[in-house]
Design an enzyme around this catalytic site. Structure first.
Site, short mmCIF file in Angstrom:
data_model
loop_
_atom_site.label_atom_id
_atom_site.label_comp_id
_atom_site.label_asym_id
_atom_site.label_seq_id
_atom_site.Cartn_x
_atom_site.Cartn_y
_atom_site.Cartn_z
CD GLU A 119 -2.98 -0.66 2.42
OE1 GLU A 119 -2.70 0.21 3.27
OE2 GLU A 119 -3.92 -1.46 2.55
CG ASP A 156 -1.17 5.23 -36.68
OD1 ASP A 156 -1.42 6.44 -36.63
OD2 ASP A 156 -0.88 4.57 -35.66
CE LYS A 184 -0.58 0.49 -38.36
NZ LYS A 184 -0.26 0.36 -36.95
NE ARG A 210 -5.20 -7.67 -39.35
CZ ARG A 210 -3.99 -7.95 -38.88
NH1 ARG A 210 -3.31 -8.95 -39.38
NH2 ARG A 210 -3.46 -7.25 -37.89
CG ASP A 223 2.75 7.57 -33.15
OD1 ASP A 223 1.69 8.16 -32.85
OD2 ASP A 223 2.79 6.36 -33.44
N GLY A 278 7.07 -0.68 -30.04
CA GLY A 278 7.96 -0.29 -31.13
C GLY A 278 7.54 -0.91 -32.45
CB THR A 312 3.36 1.51 -34.65
OG1 THR A 312 2.32 0.81 -33.97
CG2 THR A 312 2.78 2.52 -35.61
C1 R5P Z 1 -1.52 4.50 -31.44
O1 R5P Z 1 -2.60 5.02 -31.73
C2 R5P Z 1 -0.38 5.31 -30.93
O2 R5P Z 1 -0.37 6.59 -31.46
C3 R5P Z 1 0.92 4.61 -31.21
O3 R5P Z 1 1.11 4.52 -32.61
C4 R5P Z 1 0.96 3.23 -30.61
O4 R5P Z 1 0.57 3.27 -29.26
C5 R5P Z 1 2.34 2.64 -30.73
O5 R5P Z 1 2.32 1.36 -30.17
P1 R5P Z 1 3.44 0.28 -30.51
O6 R5P Z 1 4.78 0.95 -30.31
O7 R5P Z 1 3.18 -0.82 -29.51
O8 R5P Z 1 3.24 -0.17 -31.92
#
Ligand code: R5P
Length: 310
Positions: free
Chosen positions: A36, A167, A190, A192, A216, A222, A224
């Protein structure tokens, strides 16, 4: 004014205190045997303007509880006003219901901070700007962009820079930075195509021969970032670097980034860098202490904070 630090990022709190030319208020934040959190503010804060500096970074739950308990202690000690300075606001990524029976943790955490007794919140690059509206108290959401731009000007030939959003969700943030330095913008899309098939990375924009700078708010695993860097190099980018505000860098992220073709990743000290981050050859940390210190001073003086956005 009183500055109090939890255990999440003491070096940043000390740098803010140094900028403001005043010491951190003595405050003991320790654990009972069962873990705690126990807090004792060891100086009088009655009637004071109290700033509690605590990013809610890993271990998120512990650091969040520390923040709430320090706010509670300050409120019960009759602080006049309490500002939660949360450079990295954890739980922000769950900011809407992506499916049935899922929580909105950003709202839950906002409720908790407010209910504990905070009068204001000061933060940097919230994952989504609308999280400000999850609070019914003032929230100043600073941008790390001015600090990044200064650093970019020192380290890169801006003539050849192309800003890239890793993204589609990050386009607004990347576009704002591109505008500040007069650079073009590209986007990693990105997709799919079918369930079960791996993601295809399409680059919107011609990155050939450019120094690409990925922008970002968070780098966590890491994934993304490294995938985007590879896709950009495949499309003929000359080199790829990244400026990302919050270096969450969980699990094997530092190793993944070290092994990636990224020229460098620049993060801020909104989260205290681990030893692995400090020794990584392609990760550099720039400080937001002055930005936060100035915002704290202006809040205390009831002066404009928005002028720090530019
Ligand atoms: C997502 O919307 C965020 O802006 C980052 O792109 C994301 O959190 C990055 O996450 P990671 O490094 O795990 O790919």
């Amino acid at each position: 004014m009183k500055l109090i630090s939890g255990n999440a990022n003491r070096p940043l709190a000390e740098a803010i205190a140094a900028y403001l030319g005043q010491p951190l208020t003595k405050c003991m934040v320790r654990r009972f045997a069962d873990m705690e959190v126990f807090v004792e503010i060891q100086e009088n804060v009655r009637g004071q303007d109290v700033f509690i500096i605590q990013p809610t970074s890993f271990p998120t739950n512990d650091h969040l509880m520390e923040l709430l308990i320090i706010i509670d202690a300050a409120r019960r000690a009759s602080a006049r006003r309490i500002t939660a300075v949360v450079p990295y606001f954890g739980y922000a990524r769950q900011d809407r219901k992506p499916g049935p029976r899922t929580p909105i943790t950003a709202k839950l955490v906002a409720n908790m901070i407010e209910r504990a007794g905070a009068d204001r919140v000061l933060t940097i690059d919230l994952h989504a700007g609308q999280i400000q509206g999850f609070f019914d108290i003032p929230v100043d959401n600073l941008y790390a962009a001015p600090v990044m731009v200064q650093d970019l000007k020192r380290h890169y030939d801006l003539e050849n820079v192309m800003v890239v959003s890793p993204d589609v969700g990050g386009v607004v943030r990347a576009r704002a930075l591109a505008k500040r330095i007069g650079a073009q913008l590209a986007i990693v899309d990105k997709r799919r195509e079918r369930p079960g098939e791996s993601e295809v990375m399409n680059i919107i924009g011609d990155v050939k021969g450019h120094s690409c700078i990925l922008i970002d708010d968070i780098v966590d695993s890491g994934g993304t970032l490294c995938n985007a860097a590879e896709a950009l190099l495949d499309q003929g980018a000359r080199e790829v670097s990244a400026y990302i505000t919050h270096g969450v860098l969980s699990g094997g992220a530092v190793a993944r980034i070290s092994a990636s073709p990224l020229k460098e990743l620049v993060i801020t000290d909104s989260i205290q860098p681990t030893e692995a981050v400090r020794v990584a050859s392609n990760i550099r940390v720039i400080s937001v202490a002055e930005l936060l210190g100035e915002a704290v001073q202006r809040t205390a003086d009831e002066r404009s904070v928005s002028s720090l956005f530019y």
